[in-house]
Motif scaffolding. Structure first.
Motif, PDB file in Angstrom:
ATOM      1  N   LEU A  14     -52.116  48.313  12.242  1.00  0.00           N
ATOM      2  CA  LEU A  14     -51.891  48.449  10.809  1.00  0.00           C
ATOM      3  C   LEU A  14     -50.442  48.803  10.515  1.00  0.00           C
ATOM      4  O   LEU A  14     -49.836  48.328   9.559  1.00  0.00           O
ATOM      5  N   MET A  15     -49.886  49.645  11.388  1.00  0.00           N
ATOM      6  CA  MET A  15     -48.506  50.083  11.207  1.00  0.00           C
ATOM      7  C   MET A  15     -47.553  48.892  11.281  1.00  0.00           C
ATOM      8  O   MET A  15     -46.643  48.755  10.459  1.00  0.00           O
ATOM      9  N   VAL A  16     -47.781  48.043  12.276  1.00  0.00           N
ATOM     10  CA  VAL A  16     -46.932  46.864  12.430  1.00  0.00           C
ATOM     11  C   VAL A  16     -47.062  45.954  11.202  1.00  0.00           C
ATOM     12  O   VAL A  16     -46.067  45.462  10.656  1.00  0.00           O
ATOM     13  N   ALA A  17     -48.313  45.787  10.732  1.00  0.00           N
ATOM     14  CA  ALA A  17     -48.525  44.973   9.538  1.00  0.00           C
ATOM     15  C   ALA A  17     -47.797  45.590   8.354  1.00  0.00           C
ATOM     16  O   ALA A  17     -47.176  44.888   7.549  1.00  0.00           O
ATOM     17  N   ALA A  18     -47.849  46.902   8.256  1.00  0.00           N
ATOM     18  CA  ALA A  18     -47.239  47.577   7.114  1.00  0.00           C
ATOM     19  C   ALA A  18     -45.731  47.394   7.083  1.00  0.00           C
ATOM     20  O   ALA A  18     -45.113  47.370   6.022  1.00  0.00           O
ATOM     21  N   VAL A  19     -45.134  47.247   8.256  1.00  0.00           N
ATOM     22  CA  VAL A  19     -43.676  47.118   8.300  1.00  0.00           C
ATOM     23  C   VAL A  19     -43.226  45.765   7.750  1.00  0.00           C
ATOM     24  O   VAL A  19     -42.241  45.672   7.023  1.00  0.00           O
ATOM     25  N   PHE A  20     -43.991  44.710   8.058  1.00  0.00           N
ATOM     26  CA  PHE A  20     -43.464  43.386   7.750  1.00  0.00           C
ATOM     27  C   PHE A  20     -43.933  42.806   6.420  1.00  0.00           C
ATOM     28  O   PHE A  20     -43.256  41.985   5.836  1.00  0.00           O
ATOM     29  N   LEU A  37     -41.392  48.151   3.614  1.00  0.00           N
ATOM     30  CA  LEU A  37     -41.225  49.510   4.121  1.00  0.00           C
ATOM     31  C   LEU A  37     -39.804  49.719   4.646  1.00  0.00           C
ATOM     32  O   LEU A  37     -39.200  50.777   4.465  1.00  0.00           O
ATOM     33  N   LEU A  38     -39.277  48.659   5.278  1.00  0.00           N
ATOM     34  CA  LEU A  38     -37.909  48.761   5.787  1.00  0.00           C
ATOM     35  C   LEU A  38     -36.921  48.933   4.638  1.00  0.00           C
ATOM     36  O   LEU A  38     -35.936  49.651   4.747  1.00  0.00           O
ATOM     37  N   GLY A  39     -37.217  48.247   3.522  1.00  0.00           N
ATOM     38  CA  GLY A  39     -36.360  48.392   2.352  1.00  0.00           C
ATOM     39  C   GLY A  39     -36.371  49.819   1.835  1.00  0.00           C
ATOM     40  O   GLY A  39     -35.337  50.339   1.411  1.00  0.00           O
ATOM     41  N   VAL A  40     -37.534  50.437   1.871  1.00  0.00           N
ATOM     42  CA  VAL A  40     -37.640  51.826   1.425  1.00  0.00           C
ATOM     43  C   VAL A  40     -36.803  52.730   2.327  1.00  0.00           C
ATOM     44  O   VAL A  40     -36.083  53.612   1.862  1.00  0.00           O
ATOM     45  N   VAL A  41     -36.910  52.470   3.643  1.00  0.00           N
ATOM     46  CA  VAL A  41     -36.146  53.283   4.582  1.00  0.00           C
ATOM     47  C   VAL A  41     -34.647  53.144   4.320  1.00  0.00           C
ATOM     48  O   VAL A  41     -33.888  54.111   4.391  1.00  0.00           O
ATOM     49  N   ALA A 125     -47.161  45.632  -8.712  1.00  0.00           N
ATOM     50  CA  ALA A 125     -48.245  45.046  -7.934  1.00  0.00           C
ATOM     51  C   ALA A 125     -48.195  45.639  -6.535  1.00  0.00           C
ATOM     52  O   ALA A 125     -47.121  45.820  -5.967  1.00  0.00           O
ATOM     53  N   LEU A 126     -49.366  45.946  -6.000  1.00  0.00           N
ATOM     54  CA  LEU A 126     -49.412  46.519  -4.657  1.00  0.00           C
ATOM     55  C   LEU A 126     -49.417  45.401  -3.636  1.00  0.00           C
ATOM     56  O   LEU A 126     -50.200  44.462  -3.743  1.00  0.00           O
ATOM     57  N   GLY A 127     -48.564  45.512  -2.650  1.00  0.00           N
ATOM     58  CA  GLY A 127     -48.511  44.488  -1.609  1.00  0.00           C
ATOM     59  C   GLY A 127     -49.473  44.807  -0.487  1.00  0.00           C
ATOM     60  O   GLY A 127     -50.063  45.886  -0.443  1.00  0.00           O
ATOM     61  N   PRO A 128     -49.650  43.863   0.442  1.00  0.00           N
ATOM     62  CA  PRO A 128     -50.536  44.098   1.598  1.00  0.00           C
ATOM     63  C   PRO A 128     -50.140  45.330   2.393  1.00  0.00           C
ATOM     64  O   PRO A 128     -51.010  46.037   2.922  1.00  0.00           O
ATOM     65  N   ALA A 129     -48.839  45.593   2.478  1.00  0.00           N
ATOM     66  CA  ALA A 129     -48.395  46.727   3.271  1.00  0.00           C
ATOM     67  C   ALA A 129     -48.912  48.042   2.688  1.00  0.00           C
ATOM     68  O   ALA A 129     -49.204  48.986   3.416  1.00  0.00           O
ATOM     69  N   PHE A 130     -49.044  48.084   1.357  1.00  0.00           N
ATOM     70  CA  PHE A 130     -49.555  49.292   0.737  1.00  0.00           C
ATOM     71  C   PHE A 130     -50.976  49.567   1.202  1.00  0.00           C
ATOM     72  O   PHE A 130     -51.317  50.688   1.590  1.00  0.00           O
ATOM     73  N   TRP A 131     -51.802  48.496   1.198  1.00  0.00           N
ATOM     74  CA  TRP A 131     -53.192  48.681   1.623  1.00  0.00           C
ATOM     75  C   TRP A 131     -53.264  48.997   3.107  1.00  0.00           C
ATOM     76  O   TRP A 131     -54.091  49.815   3.533  1.00  0.00           O
ATOM     77  N   ALA A 132     -52.411  48.340   3.885  1.00  0.00           N
ATOM     78  CA  ALA A 132     -52.395  48.623   5.324  1.00  0.00           C
ATOM     79  C   ALA A 132     -52.108  50.099   5.560  1.00  0.00           C
ATOM     80  O   ALA A 132     -52.769  50.769   6.356  1.00  0.00           O
TER      81      ALA A 132
END
Lengths: 162, 211
Positions: A14-20, A37-41, A125-132
């Motif tokens: 899930l973590m890997v999915a959340a990153v991309f 997530l990388l953009g947030v970082v 809008a919530l992206g897939p990474a949010f749900w992951a």
């Protein structure tokens, strides 16, 4: 113990999915933007706030992943009935030390607050990474409540090749 | 007055002639210097613990001052710049009617850090004095402080998410302020302070009590 290893593996995927995947997307008066997530970082990477980028990256990406990896390394051989891998005690000690600094569950609450803050200005809008990430938090909490550190330490000691 | 049957005496590892490992809980004879189970360094009581607690606590408190006074978020809409401090942001949310979120922000970034400063300071002072506290209040306080400290980081994450998302150039842009950095540092320092505290020192008061 098998359950913990499975949950840790789930969390890692899930973590890997959340990153991309895209994390959040906003639309406002014809303009739209999405952020991963990388953009947030990378949000603090301008000027002399740069050190905070590394801190943020560590807290929401590197340490959670490293902790999962260390847990799987420690527990997987024992769950399969083998002897613990070499330096398993060291790996588990690191996993325990990393525990307070891996802050994904706090991050997701921060994301929820940001949603409230932005929704006044724009459509979000919530992206897939949010749900992951949301599922990841549930899995992590489940894993940490299942895992008894004292039992892990005891088992590590008992099964160690002498 | 006679205390016919007091509470059973508390046996600490030190009084039993042993050294307990703070990481995994195994006890060893005092001759050992590293834990045989987990490999951590062993000391019966960490003498420098309080010094580190105070040092990190001071650093955390110092970093907290700019975190409160300087702007956390800078919002630019159509050329107009607006700066918000942490408390200002919470008040803004409250005015907009998001009471619950405003409360979370206020609790996480004002209430928790300040009560943490007080709690760590109290713990560090109280283990020095020989005042005996009945019950296990201090042990509980220590665990609460250790557990809750990281939740203060929430506001830093909010700033990061907002400023990575709202980047429309001239129309609307949110940039992080200097308070974000000092607030993150303050939280990290107080977390380190709580971690440097040797919880075994709390038990020493019970040891003195019995003898």
């Amino acid at each position: 113990m098998t359950q913990i290893v499975m949950l840790a593996a789930t969390a890692a995927i899930l973590m890997v999915a959340a990153v991309f995947f895209p994390f959040l997307e906003i639309h406002a008066s014809g303009l739209s933007r999405w952020s991963s997530l990388l953009g947030v970082v990378a949000a603090f990477s301008e000027g002399w706030m740069l050190p905070l980028t590394f801190g943020l990256g560590a807290m929401i990406l590197v340490l959670p992943l490293a902790r999962l990896a260390a847990l799987i390394y420690t527990l997987a051989p024992m769950a399969l009935g083998h002897r613990p891998a070499p330096h398993a005690a060291l790996a588990f000690r690191w996993a325990e030390a990393m525990r307070p600094w891996a802050m994904v569950e706090i991050f997701i609450l921060g994301a929820a607050i940001s949603l409230v803050k932005i929704s006044a200005l724009a459509d979000v809008a919530l992206g897939p990474a949010f749900w992951a990430l949301a599922v990841l938090v549930v899995v992590t909490v489940l894993k940490d409540t299942l895992m008894c550190r004292m039992t892990v330490w005891k088992t590590l000691e008992e099964r160690r090749p002498s | 007055m006679e205390d016919a049957r007091g509470t059973p005496a508390i046996l600490t590892a030190r009084r039993a002639g042993l050294v307990g490992c703070t990481r995994c809980g195994r006890v060893h004879s005092p001759r050992e210097s590293t834990c045989r189970r987990c490999g951590s360094a062993l000391t019966s009581r960490d003498g420098a613990s309080l010094q580190r607690v105070w040092a990190w606590l001071m650093a955390g408190m110092i970093a907290y001052v700019p975190a409160m006074t300087f702007p956390m978020l800078m919002t630019t809409t159509l050329g107009q710049q607006q700066e918000n401090t942490i408390v200002g942001g919470a008040i803004h949310l409250f005015d907009e009617g998001s009471y619950f979120v405003a409360l979370i922000v206020f609790v996480a970034s004002v209430l928790i850090p300040i009560s943490k400063f007080i709690a760590i300071g109290y713990l560090a002072l109280s283990v020095r004095s020989s005042v005996v506290i009945r019950g296990h209040g201090r042990q509980r306080l220590y665990h609460v402080v250790e557990f809750i400290g990281r939740w203060s980081m929430i506001d830093v994450f909010v700033v990061a998410i907002l400023s990575s998302l709202v980047r429309f150039g001239f129309t609307a842009t949110i940039t992080p302020g200097i308070a974000a950095l000092s607030f993150a540092l303050s939280v990290a320092f107080t977390m380190l302070s709580a971690q440097s505290f040797d919880p075994r020192m709390i038990w020493d008061a019970y040891e003195d009590d019995d003898t």
